[in-house]
Design an enzyme around this catalytic site. Structure first.
Site, PDB file in Angstrom:
ATOM      1  N   ARG A  27      -5.283 -18.319  71.159  1.00 59.53           N
ATOM      2  CA  ARG A  27      -4.427 -17.140  71.353  1.00 59.53           C
ATOM      3  C   ARG A  27      -4.565 -16.586  72.758  1.00 59.53           C
ATOM      4  O   ARG A  27      -3.567 -16.170  73.369  1.00 59.53           O
ATOM      5  CB  ARG A  27      -4.769 -16.078  70.301  1.00 59.53           C
ATOM      6  CG  ARG A  27      -4.228 -16.465  68.912  1.00 59.53           C
ATOM      7  CD  ARG A  27      -4.957 -15.746  67.808  1.00 59.53           C
ATOM      8  NE  ARG A  27      -4.384 -15.961  66.488  1.00 59.53           N
ATOM      9  CZ  ARG A  27      -4.573 -17.063  65.743  1.00 59.53           C
ATOM     10  NH1 ARG A  27      -5.305 -18.058  66.207  1.00 59.53           N
ATOM     11  NH2 ARG A  27      -4.029 -17.172  64.548  1.00 59.53           N
ATOM     12  N   ASP A 315     -11.811 -22.461  56.218  1.00 59.42           N
ATOM     13  CA  ASP A 315     -12.290 -23.575  57.043  1.00 59.42           C
ATOM     14  C   ASP A 315     -13.752 -23.926  56.769  1.00 59.42           C
ATOM     15  O   ASP A 315     -14.233 -24.979  57.178  1.00 59.42           O
ATOM     16  CB  ASP A 315     -12.125 -23.242  58.533  1.00 59.42           C
ATOM     17  CG  ASP A 315     -10.663 -23.170  58.930  1.00 59.42           C
ATOM     18  OD1 ASP A 315      -9.810 -23.723  58.212  1.00 59.42           O
ATOM     19  OD2 ASP A 315     -10.366 -22.543  59.972  1.00 59.42           O
ATOM     20  N   ARG A 346      -8.655 -31.727  52.066  1.00 56.80           N
ATOM     21  CA  ARG A 346     -10.088 -31.409  51.989  1.00 56.80           C
ATOM     22  C   ARG A 346     -10.600 -31.215  50.567  1.00 56.80           C
ATOM     23  O   ARG A 346     -11.814 -31.084  50.382  1.00 56.80           O
ATOM     24  CB  ARG A 346     -10.415 -30.182  52.856  1.00 56.80           C
ATOM     25  CG  ARG A 346     -10.396 -30.496  54.334  1.00 56.80           C
ATOM     26  CD  ARG A 346     -10.828 -29.318  55.187  1.00 56.80           C
ATOM     27  NE  ARG A 346     -10.762 -29.657  56.608  1.00 56.80           N
ATOM     28  CZ  ARG A 346     -10.640 -28.771  57.573  1.00 56.80           C
ATOM     29  NH1 ARG A 346     -10.584 -27.480  57.292  1.00 56.80           N
ATOM     30  NH2 ARG A 346     -10.587 -29.158  58.824  1.00 56.80           N
TER      31      ARG A 346
END
Ligand code: S3P
Length: 429
Positions: A27, A315, A346
């Site tokens: 960002r 995550d 995942r």
């Protein structure tokens, strides 16, 4: 592919700082490129994903300079971006692809974006559909769902958009498009996802109001270059937190870790399991809270994780699953179907990977179910090119009885290039 043998370790002692936060580094570079005047970034993550963002910015005519972890972005405003001469390659980075689509939706030219085989399998219609509603034209494989994607930007109309998934990448893309849309844009998420975009855009001077999962953005205010200091990445620290919690002895100090409440689900989940993690020296820099984390080994027990907690540790779930296998009793993770569309599926890769190492783990449609046995045998593992799996399996190997022979460790370079070196400086046999 690089094969390594990860030997079991029994202790940890020392102090380190993990590399800069991936989400915040992306960002800072991107908003710097959209702003007028220079943005100076310190502790920028030199992971492959963030380097992809820098190289895409170059392709769009944004100038920058990088020396070590310091980056200077010489922004000239978003209207100065140029039509790229070639395809923009985002590598493995979903954040680069999705956030860039948001900016390009309001840029009066065409651009084509692609990436590696993993990125070309990840769903993009979640960003493309609402951007089309605002006025962008996006073409790609399977009705515009898969890269390569070509976007023709132009005049956008502000809208109220309810996103189907709690995704900071989708939310950020729509906010970035909203910065140049006519009228107001409101983005409402089902559950609040990481809010780095909101915090940082406010610092850059955007007309933006955030109230939990609802963000209102108005166009017309230029962004101004900023000084951004990037905290250490809690998603990278997570591997060390699990290692130091489950190792036999020692204490680990991780300095300067970002502890934005939209990211600290892993601290809550590990503490719920009984982990001993202390937060010291909490302070706010560049609009983001950070702290020193002190971790000591502790006996962990199984827990249930679901609902609003999931976006706050999405995550970290691969390494959390490693912790659950080494805890005592049952752990259940639900409402985490988003794991299926990350760098790998995942749910499948975590379950298959841990089973092969001797764990008792079963796949659920939206998560997994684990019977912790307090030990893990070890064996053969592969990263499937997924950075977080590579590091989760390395942690599993260090905590295992027989070690882990790991293929594809190099994937860690996406978010933590010196992971193994860092762990080796603080751990011992
Ligand atoms: C990110 C948002 C999350 C996360 C990813 C980084 C971001 O993805 O998994 O690693 O920087 O905005 P989603 O937005 O798809 O949930």
């Amino acid at each position: 592919m690089q094969g390594v043998f990860i030997e079991p370790v029994s202790g940890i002692r020392g102090e380190l700082r993990v590399p800069g936060d991936k989400s915040i580094s992306h960002r800072a570079a991107l908003f710097g490129g959209m702003a007028e005047g220079e943005t100076h970034i310190t502790d920028f993550l030199l992971g492959e994903d963030c380097l992809s963002t820098l190289s895409c910015l170059k392709g769009l005519g944004v100038e920058w300079e990088q020396k070590g972890t310091e980056v200077w972005i010489r922004g000239q405003g978003m209207d100065s971006w140029e039509e790229p001469q070639d395809v923009l390659d985002v590598g493995n980075s979903g954040t680069t692809m999705r956030l860039l689509l948001g900016v390009l939706a309001g840029s009066p030219f065409a651009a084509t974006l692609t990436g590696d085989s993993s990125i070309r399998r990840r769903p993009m219609r979640r960003v493309g559909d609402p951007l089309r509603e605002m006025g962008a034209r996006i073409l790609g494989r399977q009705g515009g769902n898969y890269a390569p994607l070509t976007i023709q930007g132009g005049t956008l109309q502000g809208k109220e958009i309810r996103t189907e998934v709690a995704s900071a990448q989708v939310k950020s893309a729509l906010i970035l498009a909203g910065l140049r849309a006519q009228g107001e844009t409101t983005v409402i998420e089902p559950v609040l996802s990481r809010d780095h975009t909101e915090r940082m855009l406010q610092a850059f001077g955007a007309n933006l109001v955030a109230a939990g999962p609802r963000v209102l953005v108005k166009s017309g205010k230029p962004l101004h270059g900023q000084e951004i200091s990037v905290p250490g990445d809690i998603s990278s620290a997570a591997f060390l937190l699990v290692l130091a919690s489950l190792i036999k002895s020692g204490e680990l100090i991780i300095r300067d870790v970002g502890v934005n409440p939209t990211r600290t689900g892993i601290l809550d989940a590990l503490r719920l399991m009984g982990a001993d993690i202390e937060e010291r020296d909490i302070k706010e820099i560049s609009g983001e809270p950070r702290a020193t984390l002190v971790v000591r080994p502790a006996p962990l027990h199984g827990v249930e994780i679901r609902g609003e907690m999931i976006p706050r540790l999405i995550d970290e779930l691969p390494v959390f699953a490693v912790a659950a296998c080494l805890a005592e009793g049952e752990t259940v993770v639900r409402d985490a179907q988003e794991l299926r569309v990350k760098e790998s599926d995942r749910i499948r890769t975590v379950v298959e990977g841990l089973k092969a190492l001797g764990a008792k783990i079963e796949e659920l449609p939206d998560g997994f179910w684990i019977i912790g046995q307090k030990t893990l045998r070890g064996g053969q593992a592969q990263s499937h090119g997924d950075h977080r799996l590579a590091m989760a399996w390395a942690v599993a190997g260090m905590l295992s009885q027989e070690g882990v022979s790991l293929e594809g460790m190099e994937a860690a370079a996406v978010s933590y290039p010196n992971f193994l070196e860092d762990v080796r400086t603080v751990s011992f046999k």
